[in-house]
Design a protein around this motif. Structure first.
Motif, short mmCIF file in Angstrom:
data_model
loop_
_atom_site.label_atom_id
_atom_site.label_comp_id
_atom_site.label_asym_id
_atom_site.label_seq_id
_atom_site.Cartn_x
_atom_site.Cartn_y
_atom_site.Cartn_z
N UNK A 267 0.83 -1.21 0.00
CA UNK A 267 0.00 0.00 0.00
C UNK A 267 0.87 1.27 0.00
N UNK A 268 1.71 1.46 -1.02
CA UNK A 268 2.56 2.66 -1.06
C UNK A 268 1.75 3.91 -1.39
N UNK A 269 2.38 5.07 -1.17
CA UNK A 269 1.76 6.34 -1.55
C UNK A 269 1.28 7.14 -0.36
N UNK A 270 0.89 8.38 -0.64
CA UNK A 270 0.49 9.31 0.41
C UNK A 270 -0.82 8.91 1.05
N UNK A 271 -1.09 9.54 2.22
CA UNK A 271 -2.32 9.27 2.94
C UNK A 271 -2.21 8.01 3.78
N UNK A 272 -3.34 7.58 4.30
CA UNK A 272 -3.38 6.34 5.06
C UNK A 272 -3.23 6.55 6.54
N UNK A 273 -3.19 5.43 7.27
CA UNK A 273 -3.12 5.47 8.72
C UNK A 273 -2.77 4.07 9.22
N UNK A 284 -4.92 1.53 6.83
CA UNK A 284 -5.92 1.96 5.85
C UNK A 284 -5.25 2.87 4.84
N UNK A 285 -5.75 2.83 3.62
CA UNK A 285 -5.32 3.72 2.55
C UNK A 285 -6.40 3.65 1.47
#
Length: 340
Positions: A267-273, A284-285
């Motif tokens: 689950x790469x990339x910006x955002x999430x938790x 989560x993303x």
């Protein structure tokens, strides 16, 4: 003439392309989280549809919904349009308070010293303090967060927040509502977490997690983890970092300060938790709104794919999960979330 005209045309087109590219880059850089720009394959062998889950409550928070906080008697969640923090009673599934903010909540929400602490961004970045007794803003402190996708922690006798991109960890005295100590940590660090007398801070720009003694403010260690570590959680004797660079999770033993596992989550990339609860790590993303990781095997045990996601916490017998883009908060009973 034809060659000159063609050359000028090519130059004009090139300038237009660069202008559009720069504009798109600026939009993406300002977004609190991006969706679709980075492939997120997840772990296909354990994936099931997110639509198979059935929330027992859905709350409309605003234009967006982000940053969830679970306390002993409440759920707090931030939203936009308008800028609010809302308080939910988990016994009744009712929103019982709406607290207006001076800007967008941009670096987490934390509870401590009878208050909810909310860093806000915008024209006048600040740290907002809300009384958990009256549900009213009691102070707006001129202490800015280092930037969006940051965080805030509470523990010991202080509130902790990184306040600039140069690596200044500020120790805030809740009795005086003032910074009483600043600690130099690696530049490009943004997200602190308090656990067992230690402040752990992810260094997004340096690929490390730094530990700081909460009583003295002394830097103890900087531990190399996965690329672009951002959000982090504590549990099972470890610190867990969500690495946005490659979508892995690094597990750091709290006693030895050594990485004991690197978990492939996809689950790469910006955002999430990321958070800890029910003897599991949860992430989560966007497009992979929920993942459960077995802390005994250090492997993904179940992954739900579909629309939604961006902030997650556990408490009161449920997973509390936002759908950032639709401004929703879901309550999902934990009995729907098998570990295997």
């Amino acid at each position: 003439m034809l060659i000159n005209w063609a050359s000028r045309s090519m130059i004009s087109l090139l300038k237009l392309f660069l202008l559009l590219l720069a504009g798109n880059g600026a939009v993406l850089a300002q977004a609190p989280a991006t969706d679709g720009d980075v492939p997120r394959p997840g772990i296909k062998e354990v994936q099931v549809p997110f639509a198979s889950l059935r929330p027992n409550a859905t709350f409309k928070i605003g234009g967006t919904a982000d940053w969830v906080l679970v306390t002993e008697d409440a759920i707090w969640v931030a939203g936009t349009k308008p800028y609010l923090v809302q308080r939910i009673d988990p016994r009744t599934n009712r929103i019982i308070a709406k607290v207006r903010l001076s800007g967008e909540a941009c670096s987490g929400i934390e509870f401590g010293f009878g208050s909810v602490w909310v860093p806000v961004c915008g024209k006048h970045p600040a740290l907002v303090r809300i009384s958990a007794l009256t549900n009213r803003v009691t102070a707006t402190l001129p202490i800015p967060p280092a930037g969006a996708e940051g965080g805030i922690a509470s523990g010991g006798d202080s509130v902790w927040m990184v306040t600039d991109k140069n690596g200044t960890l500020s120790r805030i005295d809740p009795a005086a509502n003032k910074v009483r100590q600043t600690i130099s940590i690696p530049a490009g660090s943004y997200n602190p977490l308090f656990a067992n007398g230690i402040i752990w801070v992810t260094g997004f720009d340096t690929n490390v997690v730094t530990s700081v003694d909460d009583s003295s403010g002394r830097v103890l260690a900087s531990i190399a983890v996965g690329p672009k570590p951002r959000f982090l959680a504590a549990g099972a004797g470890s610190i867990w970092t969500l690495n946005q660079g490659d979508g892995t999770i690094s597990r750091v033993d709290q006693k030895s300060s050594k990485v004991t596992a690197t978990i492939r989550v996809g689950i790469p990339g910006a955002g999430g938790d990321i958070c800890f609860g029910e003897d599991s790590v949860w992430t989560t993303v966007f497009e992979v709104p929920l993942t459960r990781i077995n802390v005994k095997t250090d492997k993904v045990s179940r992954q739900w794919i579909g629309h939604g996601g961006d902030s997650v916490r556990l408490g009161h017998g449920s997973v509390w999960l936002t759908d950032y883009h639709r401004g929703l908060l879901w309550r999902i009973p934990d009995n729907q979330l098998p570990s295997e």
